[in-house]
Design a protein around this motif. Structure first.
Motif, PDB file in Angstrom:
ATOM      1  N   ASP A 215      25.747 -63.909  25.852  1.00 19.91           N
ATOM      2  CA  ASP A 215      24.883 -62.963  26.562  1.00 19.91           C
ATOM      3  C   ASP A 215      25.495 -61.559  26.567  1.00 19.91           C
ATOM      4  OD1 ASP A 215      23.176 -65.061  27.078  1.00 19.91           O
ATOM      5  OD2 ASP A 215      23.908 -65.397  29.118  1.00 19.91           O
ATOM      6  N   ALA A 216      26.806 -61.468  26.724  1.00 25.65           N
ATOM      7  CA  ALA A 216      27.472 -60.167  26.715  1.00 25.65           C
ATOM      8  C   ALA A 216      27.339 -59.497  25.357  1.00 25.65           C
ATOM      9  CB  ALA A 216      28.947 -60.331  27.085  1.00 25.65           C
ATOM     10  N   VAL A 217      27.505 -60.267  24.299  1.00 25.51           N
ATOM     11  CA  VAL A 217      27.403 -59.726  22.940  1.00 25.51           C
ATOM     12  C   VAL A 217      26.011 -59.162  22.677  1.00 25.51           C
ATOM     13  CG1 VAL A 217      27.439 -60.346  20.487  1.00 25.51           C
ATOM     14  CG2 VAL A 217      29.208 -61.236  22.031  1.00 25.51           C
ATOM     15  N   GLU A 218      25.009 -59.766  23.281  1.00 21.19           N
ATOM     16  CA  GLU A 218      23.621 -59.349  23.033  1.00 21.19           C
ATOM     17  C   GLU A 218      23.196 -58.159  23.886  1.00 21.19           C
ATOM     18  OE1 GLU A 218      21.427 -62.925  23.671  1.00 21.19           O
ATOM     19  OE2 GLU A 218      21.911 -63.758  21.684  1.00 21.19           O
ATOM     20  N   HIS A 219      24.058 -57.699  24.790  1.00 21.53           N
ATOM     21  CA  HIS A 219      23.692 -56.562  25.632  1.00 21.53           C
ATOM     22  C   HIS A 219      23.562 -55.315  24.759  1.00 21.53           C
ATOM     23  CE1 HIS A 219      23.560 -53.688  28.895  1.00 21.53           C
ATOM     24  NE2 HIS A 219      23.515 -54.691  29.765  1.00 21.53           N
ATOM     25  N   PRO A 220      22.504 -54.526  24.937  1.00 15.23           N
ATOM     26  CA  PRO A 220      22.308 -53.341  24.085  1.00 15.23           C
ATOM     27  C   PRO A 220      23.347 -52.239  24.283  1.00 15.23           C
ATOM     28  CG  PRO A 220      20.665 -53.423  25.844  1.00 15.23           C
ATOM     29  CD  PRO A 220      21.374 -54.742  25.860  1.00 15.23           C
ATOM     30  N   ASP A 221      23.990 -52.214  25.419  1.00 10.94           N
ATOM     31  CA  ASP A 221      24.999 -51.194  25.707  1.00 10.94           C
ATOM     32  C   ASP A 221      26.382 -51.731  25.323  1.00 10.94           C
ATOM     33  OD1 ASP A 221      27.097 -49.794  27.324  1.00 10.94           O
ATOM     34  OD2 ASP A 221      25.374 -48.643  28.040  1.00 10.94           O
TER      35      ASP A 221
ATOM     36  N   HIS B  43      33.379 -56.606  15.633  1.00 10.97           N
ATOM     37  CA  HIS B  43      31.975 -56.246  15.878  1.00 10.97           C
ATOM     38  C   HIS B  43      31.854 -55.348  17.098  1.00 10.97           C
ATOM     39  CE1 HIS B  43      27.658 -56.571  16.311  1.00 10.97           C
ATOM     40  NE2 HIS B  43      27.787 -57.148  17.495  1.00 10.97           N
ATOM     41  N   LEU B  44      32.559 -55.682  18.176  1.00 11.39           N
ATOM     42  CA  LEU B  44      32.510 -54.862  19.385  1.00 11.39           C
ATOM     43  C   LEU B  44      33.093 -53.484  19.127  1.00 11.39           C
ATOM     44  CD1 LEU B  44      32.149 -54.266  22.352  1.00 11.39           C
ATOM     45  CD2 LEU B  44      34.204 -55.630  22.841  1.00 11.39           C
TER      46      LEU B  44
END
Length: 205
Positions: free
Chosen positions: A84-90, A144-145
């Motif tokens: 879920d964190a990875v999918e956050h737009p920010d 990626h991050l």
């Protein structure tokens, strides 16, 4: 036809129950005696199955530990929060949520993770391979991050994407978590806040 489908379902349920019993046996062994080597014979005895059944289900000792680490990440420890964190737009929220979720995954099963990471140094053919694959995936996630932080202009100008990925790799590792959680005896919330603050102060504008 209905009878055949019913029998197939029963067989599938029995196979899954056997698989779960074996994984539970490995988990319990690591939790109770983290410094003791895990043998297939011990696992089979605890699970109430034969040694050959363990190999039939998982293929090898390496396959058994691969299945355990997958089960640990995805089913026991709530790894969905990391997803879920990875999918956050920010990207900055991705950083915060990812570190926090990772800390909670590690804390939920600290003793088992400690045993697996320690064993990986001594058993490269089995446990080591399973942990190496987890760490390889984690490295990809940090890269990626770091790229997302750069694209959204969150990184400090003097910090490269590669440098950011390296630092994120360090701060989001089990060892960084455990130095604070066990070494400093900090509560989970404090561990999370400390690691997030270190990441933001080092990397972000």
């Amino acid at each position: 036809m209905a009878t055949r489908k019913y029998e197939q379902r029963l067989r599938a349920e029995a196979a899954e129950e056997t698989r779960r019993s074996i994984l539970d046996a490995v988990y319990d062994r690591l939790r109770r005696a983290p410094s003791t080597p895990v043998s297939v014979e011990q696992v089979a005895r605890t699970a109430g199955v034969s040694r050959s059944t363990v190999y039939l289900v998982f293929g090898s000792r390496a396959g058994l530990f691969d299945a355990l680490t997958t089960d640990l990440w995805w089913h026991r420890a709530g790894f969905q929060a990391v997803v879920d964190a990875v999918e956050h737009p920010d990207a900055r929220e991705h950083l915060r949520g990812g570190i926090d979720a990772g800390v909670r995954v590690f804390a939920a099963h600290r003793d088992v993770f400690r045993a697996l990471f320690s064993m990986a140094q001594l058993d490269a053919d089995a446990v080591g391979g399973a942990i190496a694959r987890i760490e390889e995936n984690r490295a990809g996630g940090m890269a990626h991050l770091a790229q997302r932080l750069a694209e959204q202009e969150v990184l400090r100008p003097e910090v490269t994407v590669d440098e950011a990925a390296d630092l994120l790799w360090l701060l989001a590792s089990f060892d960084s978590f455990d130095q604070l959680y066990t070494g400093r005896n900090l509560p989970v919330d404090d561990v999370s806040r400390t690691l997030i603050a270190a990441a933001e102060r080092s990397l972000c504008r």
